[in-house]
Scaffold this motif. Structure first.
Motif, PDB file in Angstrom:
ATOM      1  N   ASN A 186     -12.841  21.417 -44.783  1.00  0.00           N
ATOM      2  CA  ASN A 186     -12.514  21.322 -46.201  1.00  0.00           C
ATOM      3  C   ASN A 186     -11.099  20.818 -46.476  1.00  0.00           C
ATOM      4  O   ASN A 186     -10.653  20.818 -47.615  1.00  0.00           O
ATOM      5  CB  ASN A 186     -12.752  22.665 -46.913  1.00  0.00           C
ATOM      6  CG  ASN A 186     -11.786  23.745 -46.474  1.00  0.00           C
ATOM      7  OD1 ASN A 186     -11.025  23.590 -45.531  1.00  0.00           O
ATOM      8  ND2 ASN A 186     -11.818  24.878 -47.174  1.00  0.00           N
ATOM      9  N   THR A 215     -23.121  13.714 -47.799  1.00  0.00           N
ATOM     10  CA  THR A 215     -21.832  14.259 -48.206  1.00  0.00           C
ATOM     11  C   THR A 215     -22.055  15.538 -49.005  1.00  0.00           C
ATOM     12  O   THR A 215     -22.875  15.555 -49.924  1.00  0.00           O
ATOM     13  CB  THR A 215     -21.073  13.236 -49.078  1.00  0.00           C
ATOM     14  OG1 THR A 215     -20.917  12.033 -48.324  1.00  0.00           O
ATOM     15  CG2 THR A 215     -19.711  13.761 -49.489  1.00  0.00           C
ATOM     16  N   PRO A 216     -21.367  16.635 -48.639  1.00  0.00           N
ATOM     17  CA  PRO A 216     -21.576  17.889 -49.361  1.00  0.00           C
ATOM     18  C   PRO A 216     -21.186  17.755 -50.835  1.00  0.00           C
ATOM     19  O   PRO A 216     -20.208  17.095 -51.167  1.00  0.00           O
ATOM     20  CB  PRO A 216     -20.668  18.890 -48.649  1.00  0.00           C
ATOM     21  CG  PRO A 216     -20.024  18.190 -47.533  1.00  0.00           C
ATOM     22  CD  PRO A 216     -20.426  16.769 -47.539  1.00  0.00           C
ATOM     23  N   GLN A 217     -21.971  18.394 -51.689  1.00  0.00           N
ATOM     24  CA  GLN A 217     -21.690  18.414 -53.132  1.00  0.00           C
ATOM     25  C   GLN A 217     -20.837  19.646 -53.418  1.00  0.00           C
ATOM     26  O   GLN A 217     -21.346  20.756 -53.476  1.00  0.00           O
ATOM     27  CB  GLN A 217     -22.997  18.479 -53.924  1.00  0.00           C
ATOM     28  CG  GLN A 217     -23.894  17.285 -53.711  1.00  0.00           C
ATOM     29  CD  GLN A 217     -25.269  17.499 -54.316  1.00  0.00           C
ATOM     30  OE1 GLN A 217     -25.889  18.532 -54.071  1.00  0.00           O
ATOM     31  NE2 GLN A 217     -25.735  16.536 -55.077  1.00  0.00           N
ATOM     32  N   LYS A 218     -19.558  19.441 -53.630  1.00  0.00           N
ATOM     33  CA  LYS A 218     -18.635  20.574 -53.757  1.00  0.00           C
ATOM     34  C   LYS A 218     -18.514  21.101 -55.186  1.00  0.00           C
ATOM     35  O   LYS A 218     -17.791  22.058 -55.423  1.00  0.00           O
ATOM     36  CB  LYS A 218     -17.263  20.165 -53.219  1.00  0.00           C
ATOM     37  CG  LYS A 218     -17.329  19.764 -51.752  1.00  0.00           C
ATOM     38  CD  LYS A 218     -16.033  19.189 -51.255  1.00  0.00           C
ATOM     39  CE  LYS A 218     -16.210  18.615 -49.862  1.00  0.00           C
ATOM     40  NZ  LYS A 218     -15.029  17.911 -49.383  1.00  0.00           N
ATOM     41  N   SER A 277     -27.225  19.924 -46.010  1.00  0.00           N
ATOM     42  CA  SER A 277     -25.854  19.438 -45.818  1.00  0.00           C
ATOM     43  C   SER A 277     -24.859  20.369 -46.488  1.00  0.00           C
ATOM     44  O   SER A 277     -23.841  20.751 -45.894  1.00  0.00           O
ATOM     45  CB  SER A 277     -25.698  18.028 -46.406  1.00  0.00           C
ATOM     46  OG  SER A 277     -26.556  17.120 -45.783  1.00  0.00           O
ATOM     47  N   ASN A 278     -25.146  20.746 -47.735  1.00  0.00           N
ATOM     48  CA  ASN A 278     -24.263  21.648 -48.476  1.00  0.00           C
ATOM     49  C   ASN A 278     -24.152  23.002 -47.772  1.00  0.00           C
ATOM     50  O   ASN A 278     -23.066  23.579 -47.667  1.00  0.00           O
ATOM     51  CB  ASN A 278     -24.795  21.864 -49.898  1.00  0.00           C
ATOM     52  CG  ASN A 278     -24.747  20.611 -50.749  1.00  0.00           C
ATOM     53  OD1 ASN A 278     -24.117  19.613 -50.399  1.00  0.00           O
ATOM     54  ND2 ASN A 278     -25.436  20.644 -51.871  1.00  0.00           N
ATOM     55  N   ASN A 324     -20.048  15.364 -39.640  1.00  0.00           N
ATOM     56  CA  ASN A 324     -21.049  15.760 -40.640  1.00  0.00           C
ATOM     57  C   ASN A 324     -22.444  15.357 -40.151  1.00  0.00           C
ATOM     58  O   ASN A 324     -23.206  14.673 -40.832  1.00  0.00           O
ATOM     59  CB  ASN A 324     -20.737  15.117 -42.001  1.00  0.00           C
ATOM     60  CG  ASN A 324     -21.499  15.775 -43.124  1.00  0.00           C
ATOM     61  OD1 ASN A 324     -21.736  16.978 -43.118  1.00  0.00           O
ATOM     62  ND2 ASN A 324     -21.912  14.993 -44.091  1.00  0.00           N
ATOM     63  N   TRP A 358     -22.015  22.742 -44.545  1.00  0.00           N
ATOM     64  CA  TRP A 358     -20.599  22.571 -44.891  1.00  0.00           C
ATOM     65  C   TRP A 358     -20.029  23.899 -45.393  1.00  0.00           C
ATOM     66  O   TRP A 358     -18.926  24.289 -45.012  1.00  0.00           O
ATOM     67  CB  TRP A 358     -20.432  21.482 -45.953  1.00  0.00           C
ATOM     68  CG  TRP A 358     -19.005  21.320 -46.354  1.00  0.00           C
ATOM     69  CD1 TRP A 358     -18.045  20.594 -45.714  1.00  0.00           C
ATOM     70  CD2 TRP A 358     -18.356  21.928 -47.484  1.00  0.00           C
ATOM     71  NE1 TRP A 358     -16.842  20.714 -46.374  1.00  0.00           N
ATOM     72  CE2 TRP A 358     -17.007  21.530 -47.463  1.00  0.00           C
ATOM     73  CE3 TRP A 358     -18.803  22.770 -48.509  1.00  0.00           C
ATOM     74  CZ2 TRP A 358     -16.087  21.943 -48.423  1.00  0.00           C
ATOM     75  CZ3 TRP A 358     -17.886  23.186 -49.474  1.00  0.00           C
ATOM     76  CH2 TRP A 358     -16.548  22.767 -49.424  1.00  0.00           C
ATOM     77  N   GLN A 407     -29.990  17.232 -48.700  1.00  0.00           N
ATOM     78  CA  GLN A 407     -28.739  17.489 -49.428  1.00  0.00           C
ATOM     79  C   GLN A 407     -28.403  18.978 -49.418  1.00  0.00           C
ATOM     80  O   GLN A 407     -27.259  19.371 -49.174  1.00  0.00           O
ATOM     81  CB  GLN A 407     -28.846  16.991 -50.868  1.00  0.00           C
ATOM     82  CG  GLN A 407     -27.542  17.153 -51.656  1.00  0.00           C
ATOM     83  CD  GLN A 407     -26.437  16.269 -51.131  1.00  0.00           C
ATOM     84  OE1 GLN A 407     -26.503  15.059 -51.248  1.00  0.00           O
ATOM     85  NE2 GLN A 407     -25.403  16.865 -50.535  1.00  0.00           N
ATOM     86  N   THR A 408     -29.399  19.822 -49.653  1.00  0.00           N
ATOM     87  CA  THR A 408     -29.174  21.271 -49.644  1.00  0.00           C
ATOM     88  C   THR A 408     -28.752  21.740 -48.251  1.00  0.00           C
ATOM     89  O   THR A 408     -27.846  22.565 -48.103  1.00  0.00           O
ATOM     90  CB  THR A 408     -30.438  22.015 -50.116  1.00  0.00           C
ATOM     91  OG1 THR A 408     -30.768  21.558 -51.433  1.00  0.00           O
ATOM     92  CG2 THR A 408     -30.233  23.520 -50.140  1.00  0.00           C
TER      93      THR A 408
END
Length: 198
Positions: A72, A29-32, A62-63, A107, A66, A59-60
């Motif tokens: 969004n 899941t993207p860290q917004k 994925s972010n 995703n 996104w 994670q990076t």
């Protein structure tokens, strides 16, 4: 007799489909709420052409994807605007493990091939394509917006990138299994900056 002949073919096809799906990469899941503020990201944005060997973690990645062109809003609209909401820009990611299509709805990085399509010795190369539609000159502008999202994300997260139009086009089209309905427009090698770029 026909059924006996078709059964092994169907079993083989199902096995191939399962094998391909097992090579997909489910993104996190993207860290917004992470990264630098927009003015700082703009201030520090630059093109970098030499990369360290360090790979961005999942994670990076994925972010990054996104931020490039992810969803969004609940209605399916994107982080990057597009003319008349055509959403014609698509992102492919090449990693050391192969080439993948970024599916923003799931995703997910969907496996495309084992091809080595990395550029400039970067650990990740993103390719921006657009679905070719008759008379659609906006695709190039929309691709530029996605490209800028990538550049700003890289700046905010301490990554290095450079937007490029040059690439071995015929090879990349083959590696990504693009059709004649897809325009290959830009690429972004992405990674961490080498020491001499700091």
């Amino acid at each position: 007799m026909k059924k006996l002949f078709l059964t092994p073919i169907l079993i083989f096809a199902a096995a191939m489909l399962c094998a391909q799906e097992s090579k997909n990469i489910q993104l996190k899941t993207p860290q917004k709420n992470k990264g630098a503020k927009i003015m700082q990201a703009l201030s520090e944005r630059k093109s970098t052409r030499v990369f360290s060997e360090k790979e961005p973690d999942l994670q990076t990645l994925s972010n990054l994807l996104w931020a490039a062109n992810g969803i969004n809003r609940p209605d399916g609209k994107r982080t990057a605007p597009s003319a008349m909401n055509r959403q014609e820009v698509e992102v492919y990611a090449c990693l050391k493990s192969g080439a993948y299509f970024y599916n923003p709805q799931k995703n997910l990085l969907e496996y495309v091939s084992d091809a080595d399509c990395l550029l400039r010795d970067a650990p990740v190369t993103l390719y921006l394509t657009a679905r070719a539609e008759a008379g659609n000159n906006w695709a190039y502008i929309d691709t530029g917006i996605v490209s800028q999202n990538i550049s700003l994300f890289a700046s905010a997260f301490g990554l290095a990138t450079v937007p490029q139009g040059s690439m071995p086009r015929e090879k990349i089209i083959k590696d990504l299994k693009l059709t004649d309905k897809q325009l290959l427009i830009l690429n972004h090698p992405v990674g961490y900056p080498a020491e001499q770029n700091k």
